[in-house]
Design an enzyme around this catalytic site. Structure first.
Site, PDB file in Angstrom:
ATOM      1  N   GLU A   1      -6.344   6.834  -1.636  1.00  0.00           N
ATOM      2  CA  GLU A   1      -6.383   5.630  -0.701  1.00  0.00           C
ATOM      3  C   GLU A   1      -6.799   4.417  -1.395  1.00  0.00           C
ATOM      4  O   GLU A   1      -6.064   3.431  -1.515  1.00  0.00           O
ATOM      5  CB  GLU A   1      -7.316   5.700   0.207  1.00  0.00           C
ATOM      6  CG  GLU A   1      -6.593   6.383   1.408  1.00  0.00           C
ATOM      7  CD  GLU A   1      -5.322   6.062   2.046  1.00  0.00           C
ATOM      8  OE1 GLU A   1      -5.142   4.959   2.025  1.00  0.00           O
ATOM      9  OE2 GLU A   1      -4.374   7.116   2.603  1.00  0.00           O
TER      10      GLU A   1
ATOM     11  N   HIS B   1       0.904  -1.261   0.075  1.00  0.00           N
ATOM     12  CA  HIS B   1      -0.127  -0.043  -0.056  1.00  0.00           C
ATOM     13  C   HIS B   1       0.839   1.243   0.107  1.00  0.00           C
ATOM     14  O   HIS B   1       0.676   2.237  -0.705  1.00  0.00           O
ATOM     15  CB  HIS B   1      -0.899  -0.035   1.242  1.00  0.00           C
ATOM     16  CG  HIS B   1      -1.824   1.181   1.302  1.00  0.00           C
ATOM     17  ND1 HIS B   1      -2.933   1.228   0.879  1.00  0.00           N
ATOM     18  CD2 HIS B   1      -1.574   2.241   2.014  1.00  0.00           C
ATOM     19  CE1 HIS B   1      -3.675   2.453   1.304  1.00  0.00           C
ATOM     20  NE2 HIS B   1      -2.701   3.086   1.761  1.00  0.00           N
ATOM     21  N   GLU B   2       1.947   1.293   1.023  1.00  0.00           N
ATOM     22  CA  GLU B   2       2.615   2.493   0.760  1.00  0.00           C
ATOM     23  C   GLU B   2       3.536   2.540  -0.344  1.00  0.00           C
ATOM     24  O   GLU B   2       3.707   3.911  -0.732  1.00  0.00           O
ATOM     25  CB  GLU B   2       3.493   2.470   2.222  1.00  0.00           C
ATOM     26  CG  GLU B   2       2.946   2.359   3.556  1.00  0.00           C
ATOM     27  CD  GLU B   2       2.081   3.558   3.794  1.00  0.00           C
ATOM     28  OE1 GLU B   2       2.260   4.595   3.346  1.00  0.00           O
ATOM     29  OE2 GLU B   2       0.780   3.321   4.273  1.00  0.00           O
TER      30      GLU B   2
ATOM     31  N   HIS C   1       1.350   4.243  -2.955  1.00  0.00           N
ATOM     32  CA  HIS C   1       1.360   5.687  -3.000  1.00  0.00           C
ATOM     33  C   HIS C   1       2.524   6.397  -3.386  1.00  0.00           C
ATOM     34  O   HIS C   1       2.405   7.418  -4.173  1.00  0.00           O
ATOM     35  CB  HIS C   1       1.177   6.163  -1.365  1.00  0.00           C
ATOM     36  CG  HIS C   1      -0.096   5.828  -0.643  1.00  0.00           C
ATOM     37  ND1 HIS C   1      -1.269   6.594  -1.198  1.00  0.00           N
ATOM     38  CD2 HIS C   1      -0.285   5.586   0.500  1.00  0.00           C
ATOM     39  CE1 HIS C   1      -2.083   6.553  -0.360  1.00  0.00           C
ATOM     40  NE2 HIS C   1      -1.767   5.831   0.895  1.00  0.00           N
TER      41      HIS C   1
HETATM   42 ZN   LIG Z   1      -2.645   5.278   2.483  1.00  0.00          ZN
END
Ligand SMILES: [Zn+2]
Length: 274
Positions: A207, A144-145, A148
């Protein structure tokens, strides 16, 4: 205070913004194909990232639990090579050519957080390990990071933050003339630390993108993407004192889990058990 350059003083803010966007334009987010506004030069963010990452590490206590440190590095490396493979397959390898991956575990049991700065500089805080539970849970967070970062969400947030705080006229001068403010916005834009002065939470769309791309990266790295669902359930149950990156406001926890469940069949196509 930022001085207005006399040369551009006669332009209205709207015209100036239009001009900036024309010059720097949009970036395309991998996987989702969304066009995002990235006003700041990537090279500038990359050099800030190297400096800020060093500073954070210097000010933090690194974990000396060899098993946990090794797990963070191992999961990180596997996701990094999946990311490189993914970009190579899409013919977009140049997008991450300057990445020099680094994975560190910061000792702070009160912080259930993780982040990735441009250039692949990743930090995980020990406070998230009881929620990730194992390497697969950690792969959800790191996937997830890293998503981003490769989707350049920080640049997008920082562009918005600088525009809001300094106005269009100040933006071009900001990086060179106001390093203090820029650094603060940089840290906020990448979710670094739990107590930043400026809060720039990722938007709901960012997100969802990070969840979506993260599932594909973790699957490609050999981690079962279906484990993202129980991980987010555990994260939601924890509640309480969460840092901005894991605030439950966007998307709402139930929506997030539903969205993730809907993306799992796509991610499973990339999943090869290792
Ligand atoms: Zn996030």
């Amino acid at each position: 205070m930022i001085m207005k350059s006399p040369k551009i003083g006669y332009l209205s803010n709207a015209a100036l913004i239009a001009l900036l966007l024309l010059i720097v334009g949009c970036a395309t987010v991998p996987v989702t194909g969304r066009k995002s506004l990235n006003i700041l030069p990537d090279s500038e963010l990359l050099s800030m990232s190297l400096q800020e990452y060093k500073d954070v590490l210097k000010k933090s206590k690194l974990s000396n639990d060899p098993a946990e440190v090794q797990m963070v590095k191992r999961v990180g490396k596997r996701i990094a090579s999946a990311t490189e493979q993914f970009f190579t397959e899409k013919g977009m390898k140049s997008e991450i050519k300057n990445y020099k991956w680094e994975f560190n575990l910061i000792e702070d049991d009160k912080v259930a957080n993780a982040w990735c700065m441009p250039g692949g500089k990743v930090a995980v805080y020990t406070g998230i390990l009881p929620i990730t539970q194992d390497a697969t849970g950690l792969a959800v967070v790191m996937g997830h990071e890293i998503s981003h970062a490769i989707a350049k969400h920080g640049n997008e947030r920082m562009s918005q933050g600088l525009l809001a705080q300094l106005g269009a006229a100040g933006l071009s001068a900001a990086l060179s003339t106001n390093p203090g403010a820029t650094s603060q916005i940089f840290m906020a834009a990448y979710g670094v630390g739990a107590n930043v002065g400026v809060l720039l939470p990722y938007s709901r769309i960012q997100e969802s993108e990070a969840d979506h791309i993260g599932l594909i990266l973790m699957a490609k790295a050999g981690y079962d993407p279906r484990e993202a669902v129980p991980f987010w359930k555990r994260m939601n149950e924890k509640g309480g004192n969460r840092p901005p990156e894991f605030l439950s406001t966007h998307p709402a926890p139930e929506t997030r889990i539903k969205d993730i469940e809907a993306k799992i069949p796509e991610a499973m196509k990339y999943y090869k058990r290792k």
